[in-house]
Design an enzyme around this catalytic site. Structure first.
Site, PDB file in Angstrom:
ATOM      1  N   TYR A  17       0.811  -1.511   0.059  1.00 27.17           N
ATOM      2  CA  TYR A  17       0.113   0.012  -0.025  1.00 27.17           C
ATOM      3  C   TYR A  17       0.779   1.259   0.259  1.00 27.17           C
ATOM      4  CZ  TYR A  17      -4.441  -2.566   0.721  1.00 27.17           C
ATOM      5  OH  TYR A  17      -5.305  -3.499   0.656  1.00 27.17           O
ATOM      6  N   HIS A  55      -6.895   0.564  -0.189  1.00 22.87           N
ATOM      7  CA  HIS A  55      -6.728   0.283   1.354  1.00 22.87           C
ATOM      8  C   HIS A  55      -8.075   0.427   1.961  1.00 22.87           C
ATOM      9  CE1 HIS A  55      -5.796   0.290   5.480  1.00 22.87           C
ATOM     10  NE2 HIS A  55      -5.302  -0.933   5.277  1.00 22.87           N
TER      11      HIS A  55
END
Length: 237
Positions: free
Chosen positions: A27, A39
């Site tokens: 991420y 996310h």
């Protein structure tokens, strides 16, 4: 589509990273891109990653897969100019970065445990060794895969037959079938229970099913794919 990232540990020793730390690394590499909010999006993430393994040169290696070509290309672009990265507290030197596609096969094996809920409301995982119910396992696996496929492509899909025709589980050294993985999030550990498989075979993949099986090969099987569970490797037979 897949991305191979091989590393050299900075201090010469390698300690396997927590899956949540690997997810955080992915991420972090996506920040500032069109996937930067993935996310926090309340939907399937459509990616997974393998357990760490040593490649043919003895380097700690991670494979990341996704049915979204742009997702893999964005990760590649974010990592390619970096000499070193952090996964959790560990500083790693990037030794090799490679994008590639694998041909669809009828036979797979897991590169990380497959996780399924027996009762999601009670946070109860399906335990192969305890429950010994392959019919439940295959049905839940198929329903989960169909749901993700429909969400990704925006079209209905129903697999008429079992998702696999032949299965061979991988036994642990203690003879148990289930794998208990400790995941640490914000300093709090919690167990995730799954199973690894030496073989998951579909005797015949019809032309209209090829996109579905390619999807699960890239998106992963079962629950918690974005935490690195359910990674599949196609194999020759």
């Amino acid at each position: 589509m897949r991305l191979k990232v091989a590393f050299y540990p900075k201090n010469g020793t390698f300690e396997r990273s927590n899956k949540h730390a690997i997810q955080g690394f992915i991420y972090n590499m996506l920040k500032g891109s069109e996937y930067g909010e993935r996310h926090d999006e309340p939907r399937f993430k459509f990616f997974t990653f393998s357990d760490f393994f040593l490649d043919s040169m003895g380097r700690p290696t991670l494979l990341i897969s996704s049915p979204e070509k742009g997702f893999i290309n964005t990760l590649y672009g974010a990592i390619k100019d970096k000499e070193r990265v952090y996964i959790g507290r560990h500083e790693l030197i990037v030794a090799e970065l490679k994008r590639f596609k694998l041909p669809l096969r009828r036979v797979f094996q897991t590169g990380s445990p497959i996780v399924l809920y027996r009762n999601a409301q009670e946070n109860e995982y399906f335990k192969l060794h305890q429950h010994r119910d392959l019919r439940f396992f295959l049905q839940r696996l198929k329903e989960n895969a169909e749901k993700k496929y429909e969400a990704f492509y925006g079209e209905d899909f129903l697999l008429e037959e079992p998702i696999f025709d032949r299965l061979i589980p991988k036994l642990r050294n203690n003879g148990k079938l289930d794998v208990y993985v400790k995941v640490v999030k914000n300093g709090v550990p919690f167990p995730v229970i799954g199973s690894n498989w030496e073989l998951l075979e579909k005797e015949r993949i019809r032309p209209e099913e090829r996109r579905f099986y390619r999807f699960i090969m890239d998106a992963g099987l079962g629950e918690k794919n974005s935490l690195g569970f359910g990674f599949l490797n196609p194999i020759r037979r």
